[in-house]
Scaffold this motif. Sequence first.
Motif, PDB file in Angstrom:
ATOM      1  N   GLU A 193     -15.016   4.686  -0.092  1.00  0.00           N
ATOM      2  CA  GLU A 193     -13.973   5.176  -1.000  1.00  0.00           C
ATOM      3  C   GLU A 193     -12.656   4.450  -0.739  1.00  0.00           C
ATOM      4  OE1 GLU A 193     -13.463   9.428  -1.648  1.00  0.00           O
ATOM      5  OE2 GLU A 193     -15.386   9.767  -0.615  1.00  0.00           O
ATOM      6  N   ASP A 194     -12.342   4.236   0.517  1.00  0.00           N
ATOM      7  CA  ASP A 194     -11.091   3.552   0.860  1.00  0.00           C
ATOM      8  C   ASP A 194     -11.109   2.108   0.378  1.00  0.00           C
ATOM      9  OD1 ASP A 194      -8.514   3.587   1.961  1.00  0.00           O
ATOM     10  OD2 ASP A 194      -9.227   2.646   3.813  1.00  0.00           O
ATOM     11  N   GLU A 195     -12.264   1.470   0.508  1.00  0.00           N
ATOM     12  CA  GLU A 195     -12.383   0.099   0.000  1.00  0.00           C
ATOM     13  C   GLU A 195     -12.108   0.058  -1.513  1.00  0.00           C
ATOM     14  OE1 GLU A 195     -16.289  -1.132   1.033  1.00  0.00           O
ATOM     15  OE2 GLU A 195     -15.929  -1.083   3.200  1.00  0.00           O
ATOM     16  N   ALA A 196     -12.671   1.046  -2.234  1.00  0.00           N
ATOM     17  CA  ALA A 196     -12.481   1.078  -3.692  1.00  0.00           C
ATOM     18  C   ALA A 196     -11.018   1.340  -4.048  1.00  0.00           C
ATOM     19  CB  ALA A 196     -13.378   2.153  -4.298  1.00  0.00           C
ATOM     20  N   ALA A 199      -8.988  -1.809  -3.439  1.00  0.00           N
ATOM     21  CA  ALA A 199      -9.212  -2.787  -4.513  1.00  0.00           C
ATOM     22  C   ALA A 199      -8.443  -2.381  -5.770  1.00  0.00           C
ATOM     23  CB  ALA A 199     -10.702  -2.903  -4.817  1.00  0.00           C
ATOM     24  N   ARG A 200      -8.438  -1.093  -6.057  1.00  0.00           N
ATOM     25  CA  ARG A 200      -7.694  -0.613  -7.225  1.00  0.00           C
ATOM     26  C   ARG A 200      -6.201  -0.841  -7.052  1.00  0.00           C
ATOM     27  NH1 ARG A 200      -7.555   5.716  -8.919  1.00  0.00           N
ATOM     28  NH2 ARG A 200      -6.095   5.577 -10.698  1.00  0.00           N
ATOM     29  N   ASN A 201      -5.701  -0.642  -5.851  1.00  0.00           N
ATOM     30  CA  ASN A 201      -4.288  -0.885  -5.572  1.00  0.00           C
ATOM     31  C   ASN A 201      -3.933  -2.351  -5.816  1.00  0.00           C
ATOM     32  OD1 ASN A 201      -1.640  -0.023  -4.354  1.00  0.00           O
ATOM     33  ND2 ASN A 201      -2.240  -1.549  -2.814  1.00  0.00           N
ATOM     34  N   ARG A 202      -4.798  -3.247  -5.328  1.00  0.00           N
ATOM     35  CA  ARG A 202      -4.533  -4.675  -5.555  1.00  0.00           C
ATOM     36  C   ARG A 202      -4.542  -5.010  -7.034  1.00  0.00           C
ATOM     37  NH1 ARG A 202      -7.963  -8.174  -6.956  1.00  0.00           N
ATOM     38  NH2 ARG A 202      -9.750  -6.914  -6.238  1.00  0.00           N
ATOM     39  N   ALA A 222      -1.189  -6.538  -0.587  1.00  0.00           N
ATOM     40  CA  ALA A 222      -2.225  -5.621  -1.054  1.00  0.00           C
ATOM     41  C   ALA A 222      -3.613  -6.224  -0.846  1.00  0.00           C
ATOM     42  CB  ALA A 222      -2.007  -5.288  -2.527  1.00  0.00           C
ATOM     43  N   ALA A 223      -3.716  -7.545  -1.075  1.00  0.00           N
ATOM     44  CA  ALA A 223      -5.005  -8.209  -0.848  1.00  0.00           C
ATOM     45  C   ALA A 223      -5.384  -8.178   0.628  1.00  0.00           C
ATOM     46  CB  ALA A 223      -4.938  -9.644  -1.349  1.00  0.00           C
TER      47      ALA A 223
END
Length: 489
Positions: A193-196, A199-202, A222-223
């Motif tokens: 979930e944190d990975e997703a 990625a959404r933040n980036r 962010a990346a």
Amino acid sequence: MPQPSASLPAAILPLALLAGCAAAPSAPPRSTIALPEAPSSADPTPSQWWRLYNEPDLDALVAEALTDNRDLQATKARLLEARAVLREAEGNRLPDTALSAGAGRGSTLQDQIEAASRQSSHVRTGSRFDLGADLTWELDLFGQIDASIQAESADSEAEAALLDAARVAIAAQVVRGWVDACGLSRRMAIAREDEALAARNRQILETLRDAGAVTEGQVAEAAADEARTHTVRPALEARRHEALEALAVLTGRVPSDVPAAAEACTHLPEFASAPPQLDGRALLNRRPDVLAAELRLKASTARIGVAVGDLYPHIAFGAGIVSSAKTPGDLGLRNNMVWRLGPLLSWSFPNVSAARARIAQARARERGELARFDAAILTALQEASAAASALDAAARTRDARRLAAERSDKAAELMRANRAAGGADALEALAAERGALSDRAALAEANLDFAAAQVTLFRALGGGWEGAPDPAAAPLIRSPLLTTPRSPS
């Protein structure tokens, strides 16, 4: 005519008492540890405590390990060996018999008698056949055989206690492996979930950068944050894989044959029972390793009696008959037989220095076993105290993490409502979501630590061996060595 057989005991007894002047202790020494007095627990700790989780798959896995674990099978083999040694010691109470037979060339007893009657130095040499039987029955007048049986009996009981101790350890290791496999599954889900979310933040920042609202540096940060989130799950996967393979080995399987139920588990097992409280004596009664140490001490005390017995004469009743003849058919003739019947004595008197040295060795071993018994008591008390303290700390940490997670979830919910009303942007709402997720990850780890602390406490309390299934005997398949021995260099 003198009767030496009647005067022999009267002559030996004063010498035996003079040579002995030593007595074996009648009981092992008490522990030097003063146990604190404390009220006993009103609620006894359940024996098969893992059933409190109400997980049938876990119960089945523990039963499988208690049957097929190779360490348990090896311990059971040592118990069988100890019981066989005890039977050997008990056999010393029975008469010892021996039969002998032989054939060859030589002279018989009758040949020598015939040569003597002729006053000839020539004794016939030719075919010779021999047949004999001996019986010896030692009279345990000074208790050496009884002391040996007591020592081997205590050793056998100690091996049985060590088997129970191994059962406690194996059951706890299986439950710990199950807890790790299930708890880490939850941690891995949160990491995904944190990975997703990263990625959404980036992606949001990239959209804002294209619109000129943020800088390239903010996108790069962010990346980098997204890349850091991908470093968490591999370590969790490795820990879970290690736990699953450990479960396979504990249940007697090859590491790759992981239990399917454990692999599929995604929720951490829990039970609401309060942590058990036991006083010192109740704890020690549940610890088979403490019992094993006490029985080793008992065996060492008995072996002092075995050593003391060597100061005294060994008196046995003996009988024997031997026949020697030119042909097998003549073996039964009375003229070819020699027999004996009467007491036998073996004694190292007056040189008893070696016997006294063995007594000193036995007494030293008793002191060593007493120290080990005391150490086992202290270790049991320390392990239980440390496990209870660790469980209390884990419970307080878990409660604090739960409160933090609840408040973070509330904050994220308020942020979502604020954004829906136009009072917050997507980045602010996403930051709140990630903050709540971070607290949920910390809570999942705290829950795992608490469950592991529960297992450690139950293991320290020593339960779980009562009513356990008997380890299966591994089949004996004879084959060449699996590994090639190294040649000497």
